[in-house]
Write a protein that holds these residues in place. Sequence first.
Motif, PDB file in Angstrom:
ATOM      1  N   GLY A   1       0.759  -1.163   0.000  1.00 57.66           N
ATOM      2  CA  GLY A   1       0.000   0.000   0.000  1.00 57.66           C
ATOM      3  C   GLY A   1       0.828   1.268   0.000  1.00 57.66           C
ATOM      4  O   GLY A   1       1.847   1.399  -0.647  1.00 57.66           O
ATOM      5  N   SER A   2       0.345   2.183   0.750  1.00 66.04           N
ATOM      6  CA  SER A   2       0.906   3.529   0.801  1.00 66.04           C
ATOM      7  C   SER A   2       2.325   3.545   1.363  1.00 66.04           C
ATOM      8  O   SER A   2       3.168   4.296   0.892  1.00 66.04           O
ATOM      9  N   ALA A   3       2.611   2.731   2.369  1.00 70.59           N
ATOM     10  CA  ALA A   3       3.949   2.695   2.967  1.00 70.59           C
ATOM     11  C   ALA A   3       4.974   2.180   1.967  1.00 70.59           C
ATOM     12  O   ALA A   3       6.099   2.674   1.896  1.00 70.59           O
TER      13      ALA A   3
ATOM     14  N   VAL B   1       4.804   2.396  -1.324  1.00 72.70           N
ATOM     15  CA  VAL B   1       4.996   3.435  -2.342  1.00 72.70           C
ATOM     16  C   VAL B   1       5.904   4.531  -1.811  1.00 72.70           C
ATOM     17  O   VAL B   1       6.824   4.984  -2.499  1.00 72.70           O
ATOM     18  N   GLU B   2       5.683   4.955  -0.582  1.00 72.85           N
ATOM     19  CA  GLU B   2       6.520   6.013   0.007  1.00 72.85           C
ATOM     20  C   GLU B   2       7.955   5.532   0.196  1.00 72.85           C
ATOM     21  O   GLU B   2       8.900   6.278  -0.017  1.00 72.85           O
ATOM     22  N   SER B   3       8.114   4.269   0.591  1.00 67.06           N
ATOM     23  CA  SER B   3       9.452   3.700   0.731  1.00 67.06           C
ATOM     24  C   SER B   3      10.179   3.689  -0.614  1.00 67.06           C
ATOM     25  O   SER B   3      11.362   4.000  -0.702  1.00 67.06           O
ATOM     26  N   TRP B   4       9.474   3.314  -1.670  1.00 68.02           N
ATOM     27  CA  TRP B   4      10.043   3.301  -3.026  1.00 68.02           C
ATOM     28  C   TRP B   4      10.439   4.711  -3.463  1.00 68.02           C
ATOM     29  O   TRP B   4      11.517   4.926  -4.004  1.00 68.02           O
ATOM     30  N   ARG B   5       9.583   5.686  -3.213  1.00 68.22           N
ATOM     31  CA  ARG B   5       9.879   7.079  -3.570  1.00 68.22           C
ATOM     32  C   ARG B   5      11.102   7.586  -2.819  1.00 68.22           C
ATOM     33  O   ARG B   5      11.939   8.287  -3.377  1.00 68.22           O
TER      34      ARG B   5
END
Length: 93
Positions: A1-3, A5-9
């Motif tokens: 989920g969102s975590a 995606v943020e980790s990837w960014r």
Amino acid sequence: GSAAVESWRSLCRRKVLVVVSASILYLLILEKLGYLLATFALMVVLFGLGRLRLWVLLSCTGATVAGSYWIFHTLLKVPLPKGMLGMLGLWGF
């Protein structure tokens, strides 16, 4: 989920920052260190982003530097900064 995606960014931002910083540092040290040493250092950093084994990283770096030197210096006759190797009489092996 969102975590995820943020980790990837965050990872991508760090890699972009490393590439930009290494490129700027390369431009600053190129004349002083010379093409061979500065390019070797830059390639170690860039290939290091791929988390390669040390022997693979150094082999790829060596091949890239030697190949680019051969193309630009030998084939195309582009004058490359000699830097420290020129001062030591080690340029143009």
